[in-house]
Design an enzyme around this catalytic site. Structure first.
Site, PDB file in Angstrom:
ATOM      1  N   ARG A 171       0.794  -1.226   0.000  1.00 37.50           N
ATOM      2  CA  ARG A 171       0.000   0.000   0.000  1.00 37.50           C
ATOM      3  C   ARG A 171       0.831   1.282   0.000  1.00 37.50           C
ATOM      4  O   ARG A 171       0.288   2.368   0.130  1.00 37.50           O
ATOM      5  CB  ARG A 171      -1.008  -0.013   1.149  1.00 37.50           C
ATOM      6  N   ARG A 175       4.878   7.626  -6.831  1.00 38.36           N
ATOM      7  CA  ARG A 175       4.317   8.593  -7.780  1.00 38.36           C
ATOM      8  C   ARG A 175       5.401   9.284  -8.593  1.00 38.36           C
ATOM      9  O   ARG A 175       6.419   9.664  -8.041  1.00 38.36           O
ATOM     10  CB  ARG A 175       3.598   9.722  -7.024  1.00 38.36           C
ATOM     11  N   ARG A 248       0.989  -5.715  17.858  1.00 38.80           N
ATOM     12  CA  ARG A 248       2.148  -4.862  18.099  1.00 38.80           C
ATOM     13  C   ARG A 248       1.676  -3.784  19.058  1.00 38.80           C
ATOM     14  O   ARG A 248       0.539  -3.305  18.978  1.00 38.80           O
ATOM     15  CB  ARG A 248       2.638  -4.187  16.809  1.00 38.80           C
ATOM     16  N   ARG A 279       9.074   7.290  14.854  1.00 39.54           N
ATOM     17  CA  ARG A 279       8.782   8.653  14.368  1.00 39.54           C
ATOM     18  C   ARG A 279       8.652   9.629  15.514  1.00 39.54           C
ATOM     19  O   ARG A 279       8.457   9.225  16.671  1.00 39.54           O
ATOM     20  CB  ARG A 279       7.546   8.677  13.482  1.00 39.54           C
ATOM     21  N   GLU A 299       7.697   7.962  19.142  1.00 43.19           N
ATOM     22  CA  GLU A 299       6.903   6.736  19.098  1.00 43.19           C
ATOM     23  C   GLU A 299       7.825   5.524  18.984  1.00 43.19           C
ATOM     24  O   GLU A 299       8.640   5.445  18.075  1.00 43.19           O
ATOM     25  CB  GLU A 299       5.967   6.815  17.879  1.00 43.19           C
ATOM     26  N   TYR A 347      -7.105  -4.247  10.789  1.00 35.90           N
ATOM     27  CA  TYR A 347      -6.377  -2.991  10.691  1.00 35.90           C
ATOM     28  C   TYR A 347      -7.311  -1.908  10.114  1.00 35.90           C
ATOM     29  O   TYR A 347      -7.191  -1.530   8.954  1.00 35.90           O
ATOM     30  CB  TYR A 347      -5.199  -3.232   9.749  1.00 35.90           C
ATOM     31  N   ASP A 349      -8.837   1.805   9.643  1.00 36.43           N
ATOM     32  CA  ASP A 349      -8.660   3.239   9.854  1.00 36.43           C
ATOM     33  C   ASP A 349      -9.995   3.823  10.334  1.00 36.43           C
ATOM     34  O   ASP A 349     -11.017   3.146  10.304  1.00 36.43           O
ATOM     35  CB  ASP A 349      -8.233   3.912   8.537  1.00 36.43           C
TER      36      ASP A 349
END
Ligand code: FAD
Ligand code: UDP
Length: 367
Positions: A171, A175, A248, A279, A299, A347, A349
């Site tokens: 995913r 570009r 996780r 991050r 994180e 998972y 969103d």
């Protein structure tokens, strides 16, 4: 007697409670944490809305979902453009012309970038990639894999890329235009004033018990409602009879800093393996904040063990098989609905959660 007891005040539970209450059902929400909101919870520190359980950017291409969530908040026009830091180099994400021209100083045009990536891909190409490393090299070649994918992914999932399933990387957009927008979706933004306000609005007028773990009184709650909507972990509900599903976990180190602008962007990914965190989030940039101070969160990804907060389901074949066993068990419990990221071990969103929660409500009300 309640019509519904909803276990969990995350987005899934809150939407169910809001819609069922609106339809005249008597609802009670139980939440084991000291606050509502689940993982979308935001807390104000130094006038900044801090995403306590990780950066949350709302994005969807579905107009009806966008309209639905906009009932509860005004969204700003934040566009997620994370930056990757690899040693002393900074690159734009997702992989696009800004990334390619910085990586290779002799690349200026899409044609040159495509040619360069083609050459790099050829080096390690395999016909049928069997793991994440092979898949990533097939997609973008060795340089990008080594600088921007390998270290980050191994920190995130706690395993070498050669032992991870290929699909995780499918995913990542590639570009050949100069476009740093991480998501391809039509609608995107951050709710002004934070996500907690959305959940407060949804739960307004509904009975909520905080610091209340369903399992402390499971039998009592099962007898107190016609139906339970449970958004906790499905394996926990059945006392791990088949063993624990794998997750996780994530840990955040949050700091207030006496500077107005620490890193110049909301999200910077640290892609080198030797930096222990994945991050750093600088929360004020989600809302274009002008406060004197700033709040940052480092994180860290960690292996989940019993008793830790589960965050990400590990959707590999072994866990999918185990989940199917729990799902089969849950289908015998006609009065319990398993919903959300943990209840369905998926998972999801936020926009996915809205869709599945509304579908469930529709089933509850109209069969
Ligand atoms: P949760 O938010 O986990 O809510 C479940 C609730 O149930 C929790 O409050 C929990 O305390 C409570 N609970 C559990 N067990 C019990 C019990 N026994 N008794 C009482 N209460 C209980 N989505 C996006 O769209 N964009 C993003 O940018 C994004 N970023 C993310 C970053 C991270 C680090 C993570 C982890 C997720 C991210 N997501 C993002 C996904 C998003 O967080 C989820 O889609 C959403 O929060 C799921 O809502 P939920 O209600 O299913 O689960
Ligand atoms: N990823 C990566 N480098 C990055 C960001 C992401 O290799 O700088 C990979 C990594 O394997 C990760 C996957 O892409 O697990 C999905 O990342 P994303 O940030 O989209 O997902 P999130 O962790 O926010 O759910």
């Amino acid at each position: 007697m309640y019509d519904y007891i909803i276990v969990g005040s995350g987005l899934y539970g809150a939407i169910c409670a809001y819609e069922l209450n609106k339809a005249g059902k008597k609802c009670l929400v139980l939440e084991k944490r000291p606050h509502i909101g689940g993982n979308v919870y935001t807390e104000e520190i130094e006038g900044i809305n801090v995403h306590k359980y990780g950066a949350h950017i709302f994005h969807t291409s579905d107009k009806s979902i966008w309209q639905y969530i906009n009932q509860f908040a005004e969204f700003n026009n934040y566009i997620n453009c994370p930056v990757a830091r690899y040693k002393n180099e900074c690159y734009n994400l997702p992989f696009n012309m800004n990334t390619f021209t910085k990586l290779w100083p002799d690349v200026f045009t899409p044609e040159e970038a495509q040619k360069r990536i083609e050459e790099e891909r050829k080096e390690g190409y395999v016909e049928t990639p069997s793991n994440l490393e092979e898949q990533a090299i097939n997609l973008v070649g060795k340089t990008i894999y080594e600088k921007l994918i390998k270290g980050y992914t191994e920190k995130q999932w706690g395993k070498p890329c050669t032992e991870l399933p290929a699909f995780i990387i499918k995913r990542l957009p590639v570009r050949f235009i100069f476009d740093n927008n991480y998501f391809n979706d039509k609608y995107q933004g951050i709710p002004e004033g934070g996500y907690t306000k959305i959940i407060e609005k949804m739960l307004s007028g509904i009975e909520v018990k905080l610091n209340c773990d369903f399992f402390d009184d499971k039998e009592k709650w099962l007898k107190s409602a016609k139906k339970i909507i449970y958004t906790g972990a499905i394996d926990k509900f059945y006392d791990y009879v088949y063993g624990a599903l794998e997750y996780r976990s994530v840990r955040f180190e949050t700091e207030v800093l006496d500077t107005p602008n620490y890193q110049g962007n909301a999200v910077i990914n640290y892609t080198a393996y030797d930096v222990p965190y994945t991050r750093i989030i600088e929360h004020k940039h989600f809302e274009f904040g002008k406060q004197e101070k700033t709040v940052i969160s480092r994180e860290y990804s960690s292996t989940w063990k019993l008793g830790d907060e589960p965050y990400y389901p590990v959707n590999d074949a072994k866990n999918a098989e185990l989940y199917e066993k729990y799902k089969a068990l849950s289908e015998k419990d006609a009065n319990v609905v398993f919903g959300g990221r943990l209840g369905q071990y998926k998972y999801y969103d936020m926009h996915n959660i809205i869709k599945v929660a509304l579908e469930q409500v529709e089933k509850e009300l109209n069969g």
